[in-house]
Enzyme design. Structure first.
Site, PDB file in Angstrom:
ATOM      1  NE  ARG A  99     104.514  82.257  39.368  1.00  0.00           N
ATOM      2  CZ  ARG A  99     103.743  81.375  39.964  1.00  0.00           C
ATOM      3  NH1 ARG A  99     103.656  81.355  41.289  1.00  0.00           N
ATOM      4  NH2 ARG A  99     103.052  80.500  39.266  1.00  0.00           N
ATOM      5  CG  ASP A 128     104.793  81.725  36.210  1.00  0.00           C
ATOM      6  OD1 ASP A 128     104.552  82.937  36.336  1.00  0.00           O
ATOM      7  OD2 ASP A 128     104.000  80.837  36.568  1.00  0.00           O
ATOM      8  CB  SER A 182      98.049  73.615  34.443  1.00  0.00           C
ATOM      9  OG  SER A 182      98.039  74.809  33.690  1.00  0.00           O
TER      10      SER A 182
END
Length: 405
Positions: A99, A128, A182
């Site tokens: 990230r 996130d 996911s």
């Protein structure tokens, strides 16, 4: 400067969520959108994201598809590996460490194109959003951040699909059903979470694993490899020098074959809840094991034990999104100083889900066979010295014992 964002750089994958976000930014926010797609080694073809952005009205000069694999491994994964960082003692931080690089590149692009805002597709329940936005604000304190999942009313996959259909956003037929879970992937790892994985008692279904063979199906014959280190970074596999990204990809291949690096974890998210995820980190697991082995030879006890105290704190900072914080940089400086003579070779046996150290050597080894041997050490160590050493260390215990007993 207007409080209303005019031009926004969107972290864009080309998938359903970020395609809906792109259109929402255009239609609901009235923004000119610049898309940024990062190639971090996720193994997907990224050019379709460029074509889709063009189709959705993004100017070709405002579409960025950047290969960041070498920078990712060299400047983010390897420094973290030097720290032996494991979040909650287990997680090798594959999502977390990607990230800050994405955030950094978004800010660079925003400056390049004159954008006054950035946007991401992270939900309001996850980590996130924190990682992206702490990165943005550290690098550009006055940047505007648009987090659609915290603003819009598209709170289900059905709502996203309806929005896509209404706005003529193409969605492949195989993406129209409810996703069973996911995923996030890059060169370091693949993570899977949600839906079929939400019950922590239920075993992870076989179809969830994409990065590794099952240990049961792995070869019945062990494979031996070597990893060479210089200043704490891996530089060669089986004696062949490689760039950071190429080396990690090579270790990934070995890890996939032998079913190495699977982790079923219930973790504590920074936002407060517990979540269950399944992580596959094949090459990273081998690299972590090898790095610890070469440090066993080359780090002094005091330095090694202090560094082990740093590791959990470092991991927590990365997990929580504080890559660009002064405390992470301070820890990094100390850790990197410790790696000055972490050079040498580690030999590992890969077998049925395990990476086992079977040998290590270093030109800077602190290990002395002459001192440690059970045979005659020819005067290298005077065992009589131990008596005084023990008595000095026992002094306070003896005083306590006389008082209390």
């Amino acid at each position: 400067m207007s409080d209303t964002p005019q031009k926004v750089v969107l972290a864009y994958s080309g998938g359903l969520d970020t395609s809906v976000i792109l259109k929402w930014l255009q239609a609901e926010k009235g923004c000119e959108v610049v898309t940024f797609t990062a190639d971090l080694g996720q193994g997907e073809e990224l050019e379709p994201a460029r074509a889709k952005a063009v189709m959705m009205g993004v100017k070709p000069e405002h579409i960025f598809v950047d290969d960041l694999k070498e920078e990712f491994v060299r400047d983010y994964v390897f420094p973290m590996m030097r720290a032996n960082a494991l979040y909650e003692g287990l997680y090798l931080l594959g999502t977390s460490i990607a990230r800050p690089l994405i955030a950094k590149r978004q800010i660079e692009i925003a400056r390049q194109v004159g954008a006054d805002a950035v946007s991401h597709g992270a939900t309001g329940k996850g980590n996130d959003q924190v990682r992206f936005e702490l990165g943005y604000y550290a690098l550009a304190p006055d940047i505007k951040v648009i987090a659609p999942w915290r603003e819009w009313n598209l709170t289900s996959r059905t709502a996203l699909l309806e929005f896509a259909e209404k706005n003529q956003i193409p969605v492949p037929h195989d993406k129209r059903g409810e996703a069973p879970f996911s995923t996030d992937a890059n060169l370091l790892h693949t993570s899977s979470e949600g839906l079929v994985l939400e019950d922590p008692w239920a075993e992870v279904p076989d179809y969830v694993f994409s990065r590794t063979n099952s240990p049961e199906a792995a070869p019945d014959t062990p494979e031996v490899i070597t990893v060479d280190f210089e200043r704490g970074d891996a530089v060669a596999v089986n004696g062949e020098g490689m760039s950071p990204a190429t080396l990690l990809a090579k270790l990934n291949d070995y890890g996939r074959t032998h079913g190495i690096g699977r982790l079923d974890l219930v973790e504590n998210r920074f936002v407060g809840m517990k979540s269950r995820g399944m992580y596959e980190t094949p090459g990273g697991t081998i690299l972590h094991t090898a790095h610890r082995a070469i440090e066993q030879l080359t780090l002094d006890r005091g330095a090694a034990h202090l560094k082990d105290e740093f590791g959990p704190r470092y991991a927590e900072l990365v997990y929580n999104g504080f890559w660009f914080s002064p405390e992470r940089e301070m820890l990094q400086a100390a850790i990197d100083h410790s790696q000055a003579k972490v050079d040498g070779t580690v030999r590992l046996k890969l077998y049925k889900g395990g990476a086992h150290v079977i040998g290590r050597k270093s030109p800077h080894s602190l290990y002395s066979e002459k001192v440690v041997t059970f045979e005659d050490d020819q005067g290298a160590y005077d065992q009589r010295d131990a008596e005084g050493f023990i008595k000095l260390n026992a002094l306070r215990l003896r005083l306590l014992g006389r008082r209390d007993r």
